[in-house]
Design a protein around this motif. Structure first.
Motif, PDB file in Angstrom:
ATOM      1  N   THR A  60       0.487  -1.235  -0.124  1.00 23.93           N
ATOM      2  CA  THR A  60       0.261   0.196  -0.351  1.00 23.93           C
ATOM      3  C   THR A  60       0.436   1.228  -0.256  1.00 23.93           C
ATOM      4  OG1 THR A  60      -1.402  -1.155   1.163  1.00 23.93           O
ATOM      5  CG2 THR A  60      -1.763   1.312   1.301  1.00 23.93           C
ATOM      6  N   LYS A  62       1.481   5.750  -0.788  1.00 20.71           N
ATOM      7  CA  LYS A  62       0.837   7.442  -1.095  1.00 20.71           C
ATOM      8  C   LYS A  62       1.122   7.757  -1.858  1.00 20.71           C
ATOM      9  CE  LYS A  62       1.102   7.556   4.134  1.00 20.71           C
ATOM     10  NZ  LYS A  62       1.649   8.434   5.219  1.00 20.71           N
ATOM     11  N   CYS A  63       0.100   7.819  -3.735  1.00 20.69           N
ATOM     12  CA  CYS A  63       0.163   8.322  -4.158  1.00 20.69           C
ATOM     13  C   CYS A  63      -0.943   9.338  -4.843  1.00 20.69           C
ATOM     14  CB  CYS A  63       0.345   7.321  -5.908  1.00 20.69           C
ATOM     15  SG  CYS A  63       0.346   7.642  -7.535  1.00 20.69           S
ATOM     16  N   GLU A  67      -4.441   6.726  -0.968  1.00 21.85           N
ATOM     17  CA  GLU A  67      -3.953   5.210  -0.619  1.00 21.85           C
ATOM     18  C   GLU A  67      -3.699   4.977  -2.322  1.00 21.85           C
ATOM     19  OE1 GLU A  67      -4.682   3.247   3.399  1.00 21.85           O
ATOM     20  OE2 GLU A  67      -3.671   5.415   4.429  1.00 21.85           O
ATOM     21  N   ARG A 102      -6.228   2.673  -8.238  1.00 22.74           N
ATOM     22  CA  ARG A 102      -6.379   3.467  -7.272  1.00 22.74           C
ATOM     23  C   ARG A 102      -8.005   2.825  -7.736  1.00 22.74           C
ATOM     24  NH1 ARG A 102      -2.503   8.688  -8.841  1.00 22.74           N
ATOM     25  NH2 ARG A 102      -1.183   7.428  -9.937  1.00 22.74           N
ATOM     26  N   PHE A 214       5.333   8.192  -5.523  1.00 25.38           N
ATOM     27  CA  PHE A 214       4.730   7.183  -4.686  1.00 25.38           C
ATOM     28  C   PHE A 214       5.832   6.856  -3.548  1.00 25.38           C
ATOM     29  CE2 PHE A 214       5.906   3.934  -7.715  1.00 25.38           C
ATOM     30  CZ  PHE A 214       6.484   3.033  -7.410  1.00 25.38           C
ATOM     31  N   LYS A 217       3.455   3.398   2.638  1.00 24.01           N
ATOM     32  CA  LYS A 217       3.040   3.563   4.279  1.00 24.01           C
ATOM     33  C   LYS A 217       3.240   3.509   5.145  1.00 24.01           C
ATOM     34  CE  LYS A 217      -1.718   3.119   5.617  1.00 24.01           C
ATOM     35  NZ  LYS A 217      -2.890   2.539   5.839  1.00 24.01           N
TER      36      LYS A 217
END
Length: 256
Positions: A60, A62-63, A67, A102, A214, A217
């Motif tokens: 996972t 962060k982009c 998320e 996404r 990205f 996480k």
């Protein structure tokens, strides 16, 4: 005359072998009369290892402020060298591909190139005397950095890097010297290993001309695996790691 010459040569060779045996000098092929000999012999080469591995990293990330689910696939060749028994340096190179999801939308990059460089260090060991050891426990340290890329496909491409750290506790169980090792179908030894791990992942994802960065996480996790020695120098290995998703890798390796 020819027969007499051959007889003299054979007698001289036998006398030389007897002299060497009396001096305590023995051929390293003494136990295998069919093995060839050479003018110069490297009796104790540095252990090299070659192999192939395939894996998938599920994370996972962060982009773009959201998320997303990231998947990285790899198929690589492995080359390593152990200048000392407690220290190993290795490298991997191969083909890689990324996938970003996404929500309901997902896209894959094409095949790209990449690789990794790393080292493994055995810090501490506990067990019986090595001459009679059927088991031992080792605490080690592994660190590597990998850079990979995925070629453009349907407007999507990727590049990413990962710094990976692992502190494994390895339980090694050997069947050598027992009746089980006399059978070719039986494993010679196995290793079970597990411990805390850390993975720092970051990269760039480009889709339809729009580029976004990205990052992982969750960096902290656990990893573990199983290594089965089919022979003393041939083994298969599988590893699993959990951070915020499942990462797995499997391969076949041969040690010279």
């Amino acid at each position: 005359m020819l027969a007499a010459g051959i007889a003299v040569a054979l007698l001289a060779g036998a006398a030389a072998d007897t002299a060497r045996a009396q001096d305590g000098v023995h051929s390293r092929y003494e136990g295998d009369a069919t093995a060839p000999e050479a003018l110069w012999a490297w009796n104790d080469p540095v252990p090299w290892r070659v192999g192939v591995e395939a894996g998938r990293a599920g994370r996972t990330v962060k982009c773009g402020g959201a998320e997303c689910d990231w998947t990285g696939d790899s198929a690589e060749g492995v080359l390593s060298v152990a200048p000392w028994g407690w220290l190993e340096f290795y490298g991997r190179a191969g083909v890689h591909r990324g996938k970003m999801e996404r929500g309901a939308h997902s896209a894959k990059s094409g095949a790209g190139a990449g690789g990794a460089l790393g080292a493994k260090l055995n810090l501490w060991e506990i067990g019986p005397e090595r001459d009679t050891a059927a088991w031992r426990v080792t605490i080690g340290l592994q660190a590597e950095y990998a850079y990979r890329s995925g070629g453009e496909k349907d407007g999507a491409k990727a590049s990413w890097g990962e710094a990976f750290f692992f502190l494994p506790v390895d339980y090694h169980l050997s069947f050598l010297g027992t009746q089980r090792s006399a059978y070719a179908t039986e494993a010679h030894a196995l290793d079970l290993f597990a411990g805390p791990a850390c993975s720092l992942l970051d990269g760039d994802w480009t889709e339809n001309g729009a580029k976004s960065s990205f990052k992982q996480k969750q960096a902290a996790g656990v990893a573990g695996g199983l290594r089965i020695w089919l022979l003393e120098n041939l083994w298969i290995e599988g590893t699993l790691a959990w951070f915020d998703g499942m990462t797995y890798r499997a391969g076949l390796q041969y040690r010279f």
